[in-house]
Enzyme design. Sequence first.
Site, PDB file in Angstrom:
ATOM      1  N   THR A  45      18.786  35.586  53.339  1.00 56.04           N
ATOM      2  CA  THR A  45      18.061  36.718  53.612  1.00 56.04           C
ATOM      3  C   THR A  45      17.703  37.284  52.393  1.00 56.04           C
ATOM      4  OG1 THR A  45      19.006  37.222  55.673  1.00 56.04           O
ATOM      5  CG2 THR A  45      18.066  38.953  54.541  1.00 56.04           C
ATOM      6  N   HIS A  48      14.411  35.657  51.735  1.00 58.88           N
ATOM      7  CA  HIS A  48      13.284  35.941  52.751  1.00 58.88           C
ATOM      8  C   HIS A  48      12.976  37.582  52.299  1.00 58.88           C
ATOM      9  CE1 HIS A  48      13.900  32.720  55.048  1.00 58.88           C
ATOM     10  NE2 HIS A  48      14.850  33.007  55.822  1.00 58.88           N
TER      11      HIS A  48
END
Length: 346
Positions: A45, A48
Site C-alpha cells: 500500500t 500505491h
Amino acid sequence: MQAARLHEYTHDMTDGLSIDEVDRPVVDGSNDVIVEVEGAGWCQTDNHIIEGMWEEFVPQPLPMTLGHENAGTVVETGSEVDLVSEGDPVICHPVQTCGTCRPCRLGETMYCENSAFNGLTTDGGFAEYLHTSERSVIPLPDGVEPIDIAPHADAGITAYHAAKKAVADLNPGDHAVVIGVGGLGHIGLQCLDAMSAARITAVDLKESALDLAERYGADNVINPSDEDVRSELDGITDGAGATQVLDFVGADETTAYAPDITAAGGDHHIIGYGGHIHEPSQALVDGEFSFVGNIVGRYAELQELVALVEQDDVDLHTSRFDLNEVNRVAEKLEHGEIDGRAVITP
C-alpha cells in the site's frame, strides 16, 4: 527528527520519498501518545500511496510521512492516558478513532466517521517518533519485541481479519486456498492453519514463496507458471472446490479464478488490490458464491493477533532496512524481490 516524506505522487519508486528534517511530534491532547518508533513495516500500500492510487478515496495532505505498520516505545502521554506509560513497548493500530460515532459504538473501528490513518491521511511511522492516541496502542507482552511485530499493525491484522471471517465458514475436511504467499499471505496462511482444521492450498508464482507456504502449514502448493490452477484444485478438492479463497493478490488473473475454484456457497475474499472483478452475473447466481472485501481490521482483532504471536502460532518472515533505504525497499517490492515483510528501523 528525520522522516521519510512523500512530496508528490510518482510511479518512479527509486525516488518516491525524501528524508527530511521535521519537528518531533508533541502531546497536544489529553489522550495523545507519542511513540519512539523501533520498527515500521513497509507495505505494498505504501507503493500505491506513492503512486497516488489512494488520492481519490481519502484526503492526503502533502508532504506527508508514510508508514502505517508501527511499533515502538511510549515516550510521552497525555494527561488522561492510563492504558500505557512512558517506557511501555506497544504496537499501534494504524487508525486513530473517535470512540463516539455510531460505528465506533458498534465496535467497527475501521468505519469510524472521524478517523485519522497514520501514513495515509496523517503522518506515519517512517520517522523517529509517531503521534497516535490511547485508543490505538496495544501494550506488548513480555518477550515480544516491537521490531519483530511491527508489520502485524496492518499486514498481520488485515490477514487475520480475512482469515477470521473465512474460518467461521470452514468445517473440518473443507478446503481453503491462499493466493499469494507474500507479506500478507504468509500471515493469513498461518492464521488459517492455527484457527481451522481445513486443508490449505497455497498458490504463488515464486518457488521461495511456496517453500515458505509449506513451512507455515500448506498441505498443497501450486505454481501457476507450471500448473493449471483450476485443474489442480479440481483434483485436490475432488471437484468440490474451495469453501474459502483468500486472494492476497487481487489481480485480474486471480479474481478470475473464482467461478472455477470456489465451492458452491463459498467465498472469494479480496485482500490484495489493484485489479478488477469481471465475472458474468450468471456465474455468481449459478455457484452462489460471494466476493468479499477486506480492509485492515478492528482494534480487538489486533489484540487477538498479538495473542496468537505470543502463543507462537503466527511467525513473521522479515528483513530489516534503515530509514535511508526506504526507496530501495519500495523498488525491491515493486520487482517482487522481498519475501515476507520488510521492516524499516528508524
